[in-house]
Design a protein around this motif. Sequence first.
Motif, PDB file in Angstrom:
ATOM      1  N   GLY A 138       4.084   0.870   2.321  1.00 34.46           N
ATOM      2  CA  GLY A 138       3.928   0.001   3.480  1.00 34.46           C
ATOM      3  C   GLY A 138       3.321  -1.308   3.010  1.00 34.46           C
ATOM      4  O   GLY A 138       3.103  -1.509   1.810  1.00 34.46           O
ATOM      5  N   PHE A 139       3.043  -2.198   3.956  1.00 39.65           N
ATOM      6  CA  PHE A 139       2.493  -3.507   3.608  1.00 39.65           C
ATOM      7  C   PHE A 139       1.316  -3.827   4.514  1.00 39.65           C
ATOM      8  O   PHE A 139       1.342  -3.524   5.699  1.00 39.65           O
ATOM      9  CB  PHE A 139       3.574  -4.595   3.732  1.00 39.65           C
ATOM     10  N   ALA A 140       0.304  -4.437   3.917  1.00 38.06           N
ATOM     11  CA  ALA A 140      -0.870  -4.897   4.659  1.00 38.06           C
ATOM     12  C   ALA A 140      -0.909  -6.417   4.560  1.00 38.06           C
ATOM     13  O   ALA A 140      -0.758  -6.979   3.476  1.00 38.06           O
ATOM     14  CB  ALA A 140      -2.134  -4.294   4.076  1.00 38.06           C
ATOM     15  N   ALA A 141      -1.084  -7.078   5.701  1.00 39.27           N
ATOM     16  CA  ALA A 141      -1.092  -8.546   5.736  1.00 39.27           C
ATOM     17  C   ALA A 141      -2.415  -9.050   6.295  1.00 39.27           C
ATOM     18  O   ALA A 141      -2.991  -8.447   7.211  1.00 39.27           O
ATOM     19  CB  ALA A 141       0.057  -9.059   6.591  1.00 39.27           C
ATOM     20  N   LEU A 142      -2.902 -10.154   5.738  1.00 40.15           N
ATOM     21  CA  LEU A 142      -4.095 -10.840   6.220  1.00 40.15           C
ATOM     22  C   LEU A 142      -3.664 -12.232   6.667  1.00 40.15           C
ATOM     23  O   LEU A 142      -3.113 -12.999   5.868  1.00 40.15           O
ATOM     24  CB  LEU A 142      -5.146 -10.934   5.112  1.00 40.15           C
ATOM     25  N   VAL A 143      -3.871 -12.552   7.952  1.00 40.46           N
ATOM     26  CA  VAL A 143      -3.394 -13.805   8.530  1.00 40.46           C
ATOM     27  C   VAL A 143      -4.561 -14.537   9.191  1.00 40.46           C
ATOM     28  O   VAL A 143      -5.428 -13.909   9.808  1.00 40.46           O
ATOM     29  CB  VAL A 143      -2.287 -13.528   9.577  1.00 40.46           C
ATOM     30  N   LYS A 158      -1.003  -3.656   9.332  1.00 40.00           N
ATOM     31  CA  LYS A 158      -0.281  -2.825   8.371  1.00 40.00           C
ATOM     32  C   LYS A 158       0.970  -2.275   9.035  1.00 40.00           C
ATOM     33  O   LYS A 158       0.951  -1.902  10.202  1.00 40.00           O
ATOM     34  CB  LYS A 158      -1.151  -1.649   7.904  1.00 40.00           C
ATOM     35  N   ALA A 159       2.074  -2.233   8.277  1.00 36.04           N
ATOM     36  CA  ALA A 159       3.334  -1.693   8.787  1.00 36.04           C
ATOM     37  C   ALA A 159       4.239  -1.366   7.603  1.00 36.04           C
ATOM     38  O   ALA A 159       3.952  -1.719   6.454  1.00 36.04           O
ATOM     39  CB  ALA A 159       4.013  -2.690   9.717  1.00 36.04           C
ATOM     40  N   ARG A 160       5.354  -0.725   7.905  1.00 39.42           N
ATOM     41  CA  ARG A 160       6.305  -0.356   6.851  1.00 39.42           C
ATOM     42  C   ARG A 160       7.090  -1.560   6.343  1.00 39.42           C
ATOM     43  O   ARG A 160       7.558  -1.578   5.211  1.00 39.42           O
ATOM     44  CB  ARG A 160       7.300   0.686   7.389  1.00 39.42           C
ATOM     45  N   VAL A 171       0.856  -1.191   0.000  1.00 39.03           N
ATOM     46  CA  VAL A 171       0.000   0.000   0.000  1.00 39.03           C
ATOM     47  C   VAL A 171       0.890   1.238   0.000  1.00 39.03           C
ATOM     48  O   VAL A 171       2.030   1.189   0.459  1.00 39.03           O
ATOM     49  CB  VAL A 171      -0.948   0.023   1.213  1.00 39.03           C
ATOM     50  N   ALA A 172       0.379   2.345  -0.531  1.00 43.01           N
ATOM     51  CA  ALA A 172       1.160   3.577  -0.625  1.00 43.01           C
ATOM     52  C   ALA A 172       0.410   4.720   0.037  1.00 43.01           C
ATOM     53  O   ALA A 172      -0.816   4.834  -0.075  1.00 43.01           O
ATOM     54  CB  ALA A 172       1.434   3.921  -2.080  1.00 43.01           C
ATOM     55  N   LYS A 173       1.155   5.554   0.728  1.00 44.24           N
ATOM     56  CA  LYS A 173       0.606   6.776   1.305  1.00 44.24           C
ATOM     57  C   LYS A 173       1.302   7.930   0.590  1.00 44.24           C
ATOM     58  O   LYS A 173       2.530   8.010   0.584  1.00 44.24           O
ATOM     59  CB  LYS A 173       0.902   6.810   2.803  1.00 44.24           C
ATOM     60  N   VAL A 174       0.522   8.800  -0.009  1.00 39.25           N
ATOM     61  CA  VAL A 174       1.104   9.915  -0.750  1.00 39.25           C
ATOM     62  C   VAL A 174       1.372  11.058   0.228  1.00 39.25           C
ATOM     63  O   VAL A 174       0.481  11.518   0.931  1.00 39.25           O
ATOM     64  CB  VAL A 174       0.170  10.385  -1.878  1.00 39.25           C
ATOM     65  N   VAL A 175       2.628  11.476   0.283  1.00 41.86           N
ATOM     66  CA  VAL A 175       3.040  12.577   1.156  1.00 41.86           C
ATOM     67  C   VAL A 175       3.703  13.648   0.297  1.00 41.86           C
ATOM     68  O   VAL A 175       3.872  13.491  -0.918  1.00 41.86           O
ATOM     69  CB  VAL A 175       4.004  12.091   2.267  1.00 41.86           C
TER      70      VAL A 175
END
Length: 190
Positions: A43-48, A63-65, A32-36
């Motif tokens: 960053g990354f989003a995980a589904l576990v 979600k984390a970097r 995932v991207a955050k526009v600044v």
Amino acid sequence: MAREAEGGRGRDRDREDRDSEFVDRLVHINRVAKVVKGGRRFGFAALVVVGDQKGRVGFGHGKAREVPEAIRKATDAAKRALIRVPLREGRTLHHDVNGRHGAGRVVLRAAPPGTGIIAGGPMRAVFETLGVHDVVAKSQGSSNPYNMIRATFDALAREDSPRAVAARRTLKVSALQARRHGVDAEAVEA
């Protein structure tokens, strides 16, 4: 002082034992991207999915970097959101059930021994961590892993055991089972 250190270590060991009983499966990872102001921050989003293979299962999103941190957050969230699902003979569901979330719909069917897990993608991970050995599942509509997992959990939450149904209807389990097999309930009670 030494006693406190031992107590602390014992608590860590208990937590490790509790965590070791769970099996976790990474279902989906997404960048995932955050526009600044200076551009994009990725960053990354995980589904576990986490389960004890004895009837308890849960899912989490993190979600984390960095990827490992996102997976750890998702695993912790899944362990906090466990549900218990009644299983017949510890291998399959008690009855057929439908579930839905958003545009995702799933149909779960009990299966005879030896069938195996006939399910696609995210649903397979749920059944493997839940401890189901025989099930037939079909997803309809959305193929988004988040919607499929949530629809599967919606269906599993609707799953009832004969004991729960008998208690709700103030019947004996044997009378309920007799009705299922076509035997007259009065003959069983007599």
